[in-house]
Design an enzyme around this catalytic site. Structure first.
Site, PDB file in Angstrom:
ATOM      1  N   LYS A  23      61.357 -70.224  10.176  1.00 44.69           N
ATOM      2  CA  LYS A  23      60.303 -71.232  10.396  1.00 44.69           C
ATOM      3  C   LYS A  23      60.029 -72.031   9.121  1.00 44.69           C
ATOM      4  O   LYS A  23      59.997 -73.255   9.127  1.00 44.69           O
ATOM      5  CB  LYS A  23      58.995 -70.553  10.865  1.00 44.69           C
ATOM      6  CG  LYS A  23      59.133 -69.753  12.140  1.00 44.69           C
ATOM      7  CD  LYS A  23      57.806 -69.143  12.585  1.00 44.69           C
ATOM      8  CE  LYS A  23      57.227 -68.114  11.616  1.00 44.69           C
ATOM      9  NZ  LYS A  23      58.061 -66.907  11.458  1.00 44.69           N
ATOM     10  N   ARG A  98      49.523 -67.881  16.451  1.00 45.34           N
ATOM     11  CA  ARG A  98      50.168 -66.569  16.577  1.00 45.34           C
ATOM     12  C   ARG A  98      49.504 -65.702  17.631  1.00 45.34           C
ATOM     13  O   ARG A  98      49.961 -64.589  17.874  1.00 45.34           O
ATOM     14  CB  ARG A  98      50.082 -65.845  15.227  1.00 45.34           C
ATOM     15  CG  ARG A  98      51.357 -65.913  14.387  1.00 45.34           C
ATOM     16  CD  ARG A  98      51.015 -65.333  13.031  1.00 45.34           C
ATOM     17  NE  ARG A  98      52.099 -64.695  12.348  1.00 45.34           N
ATOM     18  CZ  ARG A  98      52.757 -65.240  11.323  1.00 45.34           C
ATOM     19  NH1 ARG A  98      52.491 -66.452  10.927  1.00 45.34           N
ATOM     20  NH2 ARG A  98      53.678 -64.549  10.688  1.00 45.34           N
ATOM     21  N   ARG A 137      64.679 -62.215   1.003  1.00 47.12           N
ATOM     22  CA  ARG A 137      64.014 -63.518   0.812  1.00 47.12           C
ATOM     23  C   ARG A 137      63.364 -63.647  -0.565  1.00 47.12           C
ATOM     24  O   ARG A 137      62.728 -62.735  -1.056  1.00 47.12           O
ATOM     25  CB  ARG A 137      62.927 -63.684   1.883  1.00 47.12           C
ATOM     26  CG  ARG A 137      61.962 -64.826   1.590  1.00 47.12           C
ATOM     27  CD  ARG A 137      61.188 -65.268   2.803  1.00 47.12           C
ATOM     28  NE  ARG A 137      60.367 -64.244   3.420  1.00 47.12           N
ATOM     29  CZ  ARG A 137      59.738 -64.412   4.585  1.00 47.12           C
ATOM     30  NH1 ARG A 137      59.856 -65.537   5.252  1.00 47.12           N
ATOM     31  NH2 ARG A 137      59.001 -63.437   5.068  1.00 47.12           N
ATOM     32  N   ARG A 171      57.631 -61.876  -1.959  1.00 49.01           N
ATOM     33  CA  ARG A 171      56.346 -61.538  -1.357  1.00 49.01           C
ATOM     34  C   ARG A 171      56.127 -60.037  -1.298  1.00 49.01           C
ATOM     35  O   ARG A 171      57.047 -59.287  -0.955  1.00 49.01           O
ATOM     36  CB  ARG A 171      56.266 -62.128   0.046  1.00 49.01           C
ATOM     37  CG  ARG A 171      55.854 -63.581   0.041  1.00 49.01           C
ATOM     38  CD  ARG A 171      56.062 -64.249   1.371  1.00 49.01           C
ATOM     39  NE  ARG A 171      55.573 -63.476   2.508  1.00 49.01           N
ATOM     40  CZ  ARG A 171      55.703 -63.864   3.766  1.00 49.01           C
ATOM     41  NH1 ARG A 171      56.304 -65.011   4.038  1.00 49.01           N
ATOM     42  NH2 ARG A 171      55.254 -63.117   4.739  1.00 49.01           N
ATOM     43  N   ARG A 182      54.982 -56.112  11.195  1.00 50.50           N
ATOM     44  CA  ARG A 182      54.941 -57.553  11.452  1.00 50.50           C
ATOM     45  C   ARG A 182      55.751 -57.916  12.687  1.00 50.50           C
ATOM     46  O   ARG A 182      55.355 -58.771  13.479  1.00 50.50           O
ATOM     47  CB  ARG A 182      55.442 -58.316  10.211  1.00 50.50           C
ATOM     48  CG  ARG A 182      54.377 -58.353   9.112  1.00 50.50           C
ATOM     49  CD  ARG A 182      54.948 -58.614   7.735  1.00 50.50           C
ATOM     50  NE  ARG A 182      55.646 -59.862   7.636  1.00 50.50           N
ATOM     51  CZ  ARG A 182      56.530 -60.145   6.663  1.00 50.50           C
ATOM     52  NH1 ARG A 182      56.811 -59.241   5.733  1.00 50.50           N
ATOM     53  NH2 ARG A 182      57.106 -61.302   6.615  1.00 50.50           N
TER      54      ARG A 182
HETATM   55  P1  ADP Z   1      56.375 -64.602   8.097  1.00 52.17           P
HETATM   56  O1  ADP Z   1      57.344 -65.208   7.161  1.00 52.17           O
HETATM   57  O2  ADP Z   1      56.478 -63.142   8.181  1.00 52.17           O
HETATM   58  O3  ADP Z   1      56.335 -65.304   9.407  1.00 52.17           O
HETATM   59  P2  ADP Z   1      53.839 -65.743   7.131  1.00 52.17           P
HETATM   60  O4  ADP Z   1      53.914 -66.234   5.759  1.00 52.17           O
HETATM   61  O5  ADP Z   1      53.809 -66.746   8.229  1.00 52.17           O
HETATM   62  O6  ADP Z   1      54.983 -64.678   7.373  1.00 52.17           O
HETATM   63  O7  ADP Z   1      52.576 -64.799   7.287  1.00 52.17           O
HETATM   64  C1  ADP Z   1      52.330 -63.720   6.423  1.00 52.17           C
HETATM   65  C2  ADP Z   1      51.134 -62.927   6.925  1.00 52.17           C
HETATM   66  O8  ADP Z   1      49.976 -63.780   6.948  1.00 52.17           O
HETATM   67  C3  ADP Z   1      51.254 -62.398   8.347  1.00 52.17           C
HETATM   68  O9  ADP Z   1      51.916 -61.147   8.382  1.00 52.17           O
HETATM   69  C4  ADP Z   1      49.786 -62.289   8.775  1.00 52.17           C
HETATM   70  O10 ADP Z   1      49.166 -61.149   8.205  1.00 52.17           O
HETATM   71  C5  ADP Z   1      49.178 -63.504   8.101  1.00 52.17           C
HETATM   72  N1  ADP Z   1      49.198 -64.696   8.972  1.00 52.17           N
HETATM   73  C6  ADP Z   1      49.888 -65.848   8.763  1.00 52.17           C
HETATM   74  N2  ADP Z   1      49.651 -66.732   9.759  1.00 52.17           N
HETATM   75  C7  ADP Z   1      48.788 -66.120  10.610  1.00 52.17           C
HETATM   76  C8  ADP Z   1      48.170 -66.505  11.837  1.00 52.17           C
HETATM   77  N3  ADP Z   1      48.405 -67.707  12.393  1.00 52.17           N
HETATM   78  N4  ADP Z   1      47.342 -65.611  12.430  1.00 52.17           N
HETATM   79  C9  ADP Z   1      47.093 -64.409  11.891  1.00 52.17           C
HETATM   80  N5  ADP Z   1      47.652 -63.984  10.742  1.00 52.17           N
HETATM   81  C10 ADP Z   1      48.487 -64.826  10.105  1.00 52.17           C
HETATM   82  P1  ADP Z   2      60.087 -67.385   8.382  1.00 52.07           P
HETATM   83  O1  ADP Z   2      59.277 -68.514   7.788  1.00 52.07           O
HETATM   84  O2  ADP Z   2      60.321 -67.584   9.857  1.00 52.07           O
HETATM   85  O3  ADP Z   2      59.533 -66.050   8.082  1.00 52.07           O
HETATM   86  P2  ADP Z   2      62.129 -68.120   6.390  1.00 52.07           P
HETATM   87  O4  ADP Z   2      62.393 -69.560   6.630  1.00 52.07           O
HETATM   88  O5  ADP Z   2      61.331 -67.741   5.207  1.00 52.07           O
HETATM   89  O6  ADP Z   2      61.532 -67.446   7.733  1.00 52.07           O
HETATM   90  O7  ADP Z   2      63.555 -67.380   6.343  1.00 52.07           O
HETATM   91  C1  ADP Z   2      63.628 -65.987   6.047  1.00 52.07           C
HETATM   92  C2  ADP Z   2      64.797 -65.725   5.105  1.00 52.07           C
HETATM   93  O8  ADP Z   2      66.036 -65.940   5.785  1.00 52.07           O
HETATM   94  C3  ADP Z   2      64.831 -66.643   3.896  1.00 52.07           C
HETATM   95  O9  ADP Z   2      65.313 -65.904   2.798  1.00 52.07           O
HETATM   96  C4  ADP Z   2      65.811 -67.757   4.290  1.00 52.07           C
HETATM   97  O10 ADP Z   2      66.495 -68.289   3.155  1.00 52.07           O
HETATM   98  C5  ADP Z   2      66.774 -67.023   5.211  1.00 52.07           C
HETATM   99  N1  ADP Z   2      67.223 -67.833   6.362  1.00 52.07           N
HETATM  100  C6  ADP Z   2      66.554 -68.816   7.016  1.00 52.07           C
HETATM  101  N2  ADP Z   2      67.296 -69.313   8.037  1.00 52.07           N
HETATM  102  C7  ADP Z   2      68.458 -68.594   8.047  1.00 52.07           C
HETATM  103  C8  ADP Z   2      69.650 -68.621   8.852  1.00 52.07           C
HETATM  104  N3  ADP Z   2      69.790 -69.482   9.887  1.00 52.07           N
HETATM  105  N4  ADP Z   2      70.635 -67.749   8.546  1.00 52.07           N
HETATM  106  C9  ADP Z   2      70.510 -66.869   7.509  1.00 52.07           C
HETATM  107  N5  ADP Z   2      69.412 -66.795   6.715  1.00 52.07           N
HETATM  108  C10 ADP Z   2      68.408 -67.647   6.968  1.00 52.07           C
END
Ligand code: ADP
Ligand code: ADP
Ligand code: ZN
Length: 228
Positions: A23, A98, A137, A171, A182
């Site tokens: 994402k 979410r 990551r 992170r 998660r």
């Molecule tokens: P990920 O890469 O795992 O999708 P995020 O950076 O989006 O992680 O979120 C990290 C943490 O922040 C989540 O595990 C949750 O605890 C909190 N969080 C983020 N967005 C939301 C949301 N829309 N609602 C509730 N908790 C959230």
């Molecule tokens: P999210 O925001 O959904 O948690 P991220 O965009 O942070 O996910 O991606 C999670 C990890 O996977 C990062 O280290 C990113 O560089 C890697 N990544 C993202 N897209 C891909 C893909 N299509 N194939 C392999 N690795 C990916």
């Protein structure tokens, strides 16, 4: 004047998918390509934690356990950010909504401002493989570019391709234990939103297991169609 059903308003795109689905990576690419603002509630919450605000203090414990922060806190920070001027050109919501409560609150919020959701894009991945993506990551602490030890390494070890910084961050919640919670939280509370947006005809599914650039092209095609 023209009586059109959808007067031109700032586009709103949603990226749905489990932790690690890509994402953030794709939202950043859309920001660059289309000029939309990437709005990540995870980033906003981490900023609140770092700033030591009351909401940040409350969110901190929940985030480190891998659970979801309360709708109340998330909606407050999201609506504050959405009201800022730079969002007037369109936004990509990354990691929000979410929960069904958040999705309903977003509908109400957008109704008030005469906006609509152009598309909710579901990144379809093999959830089990997300553990590997999350474990590798890391992010540039200066420009925010995201990387992966194996799947998207920097060209020069430890140096950001984009800005040359060596300030790379990982992170605290990207660890094996928290990841399982998660993923559970995603399946229980967020996955139902796919049916929610499908019912509203705004859902677009994208196979997100392939190459980052190729996925980006598929998403860009969708975005071009839904934002005209
Ligand atoms: P990920 O890469 O795992 O999708 P995020 O950076 O989006 O992680 O979120 C990290 C943490 O922040 C989540 O595990 C949750 O605890 C909190 N969080 C983020 N967005 C939301 C949301 N829309 N609602 C509730 N908790 C959230
Ligand atoms: P999210 O925001 O959904 O948690 P991220 O965009 O942070 O996910 O991606 C999670 C990890 O996977 C990062 O280290 C990113 O560089 C890697 N990544 C993202 N897209 C891909 C893909 N299509 N194939 C392999 N690795 C990916
Ligand atoms: Zn950088």
């Amino acid at each position: 004047m023209d009586g059109s059903k959808h007067p031109e308003t700032a586009p709103v795109l949603i990226l749905l998918g489990p932790p690690g689905a890509g994402k953030g990576t794709q939202a950043r690419m859309l920001q660059e390509q289309f000029g939309f603002v990437q709005l990540s509630t995870g980033d906003l919450l981490r900023a609140a934690v770092a700033a030591g605000t009351q909401a940040g203090e409350t969110a901190k414990t929940v985030m480190s356990s891998g659970g979801l922060v309360s709708d109340e806190i998330v909606l407050q920070i999201l609506s504050d950010r959405l009201a800022e001027e730079d969002c007037a050109g369109g936004v990509v919501l990354d990691g929000f909504p979410r929960t069904t409560g958040q999705a309903e609150a977003l509908d109400t919020l957008l109704e008030t401002s005469g906006q609509r959701i152009n598309a909710a894009i579901a990144l379809e991945v093999d959830n089990v493989k997300m553990v590997l993506r999350i474990a590798g990551r890391f992010t540039c602490g200066d420009c925010g570019e995201g990387y992966h030890d194996n799947f998207k390494p920097t060209r020069v070890d430890g140096v950001c391709d984009g800005c040359g910084s060596t300030n790379m961050t990982r992170r605290a919640d990207d660890n094996a234990q928290t990841v399982m919670s998660r993923l559970d939280a995603y399946q229980e509370q967020t996955e139902p939103l796919i049916a929610y947006y499908d019912a509203k005809a705004s859902l677009q599914r994208v196979d997100a297991m392939g190459d980052i650039e190729a996925i980006g092209q598929k998403i860009a095609q969708i975005v071009s169609k839904v934002t005209v």
